[in-house]
Motif scaffolding. Structure first.
Motif, PDB file in Angstrom:
ATOM      1  N   ARG A  14       0.828  -1.210   0.000  1.00 27.39           N
ATOM      2  CA  ARG A  14       0.000   0.000   0.000  1.00 27.39           C
ATOM      3  C   ARG A  14       0.859   1.255   0.000  1.00 27.39           C
ATOM      4  N   GLU A  15       1.950   1.246   0.763  1.00 22.82           N
ATOM      5  CA  GLU A  15       2.857   2.398   0.812  1.00 22.82           C
ATOM      6  C   GLU A  15       3.522   2.628  -0.540  1.00 22.82           C
ATOM      7  N   ALA A  16       3.916   1.547  -1.225  1.00 19.17           N
ATOM      8  CA  ALA A  16       4.516   1.678  -2.558  1.00 19.17           C
ATOM      9  C   ALA A  16       3.516   2.277  -3.539  1.00 19.17           C
ATOM     10  N   ALA A  17       2.276   1.870  -3.436  1.00 15.27           N
ATOM     11  CA  ALA A  17       1.243   2.413  -4.327  1.00 15.27           C
ATOM     12  C   ALA A  17       1.031   3.898  -4.057  1.00 15.27           C
ATOM     13  N   THR A  18       1.002   4.295  -2.791  1.00 16.70           N
ATOM     14  CA  THR A  18       0.805   5.723  -2.485  1.00 16.70           C
ATOM     15  C   THR A  18       2.011   6.545  -2.937  1.00 16.70           C
ATOM     16  N   ARG A  19       3.228   5.979  -2.844  1.00 21.01           N
ATOM     17  CA  ARG A  19       4.408   6.699  -3.351  1.00 21.01           C
ATOM     18  C   ARG A  19       4.290   6.908  -4.854  1.00 21.01           C
ATOM     19  N   ARG A  20       3.823   5.867  -5.571  1.00 23.64           N
ATOM     20  CA  ARG A  20       3.678   5.986  -7.027  1.00 23.64           C
ATOM     21  C   ARG A  20       2.605   7.013  -7.377  1.00 23.64           C
ATOM     22  N   LEU A  21       1.529   7.045  -6.609  1.00 23.65           N
ATOM     23  CA  LEU A  21       0.477   8.033  -6.850  1.00 23.65           C
ATOM     24  C   LEU A  21       1.001   9.446  -6.590  1.00 23.65           C
ATOM     25  N   ARG A  22       1.797   9.609  -5.543  1.00 29.28           N
ATOM     26  CA  ARG A  22       2.377  10.920  -5.232  1.00 29.28           C
ATOM     27  C   ARG A  22       3.286  11.372  -6.376  1.00 29.28           C
ATOM     28  N   LEU A  23       4.055  10.447  -6.922  1.00 33.46           N
ATOM     29  CA  LEU A  23       4.922  10.766  -8.051  1.00 33.46           C
ATOM     30  C   LEU A  23       4.089  11.140  -9.279  1.00 33.46           C
ATOM     31  N   ALA A  24       2.955  10.480  -9.455  1.00 29.43           N
ATOM     32  CA  ALA A  24       2.078  10.792 -10.596  1.00 29.43           C
ATOM     33  C   ALA A  24       1.545  12.217 -10.493  1.00 29.43           C
ATOM     34  N   VAL A  25       1.274  12.682  -9.290  1.00 29.38           N
ATOM     35  CA  VAL A  25       0.837  14.076  -9.107  1.00 29.38           C
ATOM     36  C   VAL A  25       1.974  15.016  -9.474  1.00 29.38           C
ATOM     37  N   GLU A  26       3.188  14.708  -9.005  1.00 28.14           N
ATOM     38  CA  GLU A  26       4.343  15.551  -9.315  1.00 28.14           C
ATOM     39  C   GLU A  26       4.615  15.596 -10.815  1.00 28.14           C
ATOM     40  N   GLU A  27       4.329  14.511 -11.513  1.00 27.89           N
ATOM     41  CA  GLU A  27       4.536  14.453 -12.963  1.00 27.89           C
ATOM     42  C   GLU A  27       3.395  15.120 -13.723  1.00 27.89           C
TER      43      GLU A  27
END
Length: 139
Positions: A14-27
């Motif tokens: 779940r933490e890895a998924a939230t990190r990827r989502l956070r990166l998607a916002v930054e992108e």
């Protein structure tokens, strides 16, 4: 995460998924409202398949990930700063109390504790520079 879609998701998944989502916002791939919605669903996901579904429409990670930075300065350096801060605080309080009791204010003798602060600052800066030099350059 794509393999074993029916396997229960761990906290790390779940933490890895939230990190990827956070990166998607930054992108710029997700807006904040969609990010908030997906993070809520990611934190409530029970299987890896649910998490994979939340990330399926995102492009593969473009930014090179650096290894996780843990805690900044080492514990011993943080402890030295905390001890120095406590000693300085006690000295300032004592100086203030004695100065109020005296008719004429005393020379601000806690200033003598600034020399150890300079030494700590140099050690902290050297540690940070060495750490920065050891990290792989992202580019």
């Amino acid at each position: 995460m794509a393999e074993h879609r029916d396997v229960r998701a761990s906290d790390d998944d779940r933490e890895a998924a939230t990190r990827r989502l956070r990166l998607a916002v930054e992108e710029g791939c997700l807006d904040l409202q969609e990010f908030d919605d997906r993070v809520g669903r990611a934190l409530g996901a029970t299987t890896r398949g649910e998490l994979a579904g939340l990330l399926a429409d995102l492009p593969t990670e473009r930014r090179q990930s650096l290894p996780p930075v843990r805690g900044g300065a080492p514990r011993w350096l943080k402890t030295l700063w905390a001890v120095w801060g406590a000693v300085l605080a006690v000295n300032v309080v004592v100086w203030a109390a004695v100065s109020v009791a005296e008719a004429c204010p005393l020379d601000f003798w806690p200033k003598d504790l600034l020399a150890p602060a300079v030494v700590l600052a140099v050690v902290t800066a050297a540690h940070a520079a060495r750490r920065r030099a050891s990290l792989p350059s992202g580019g």
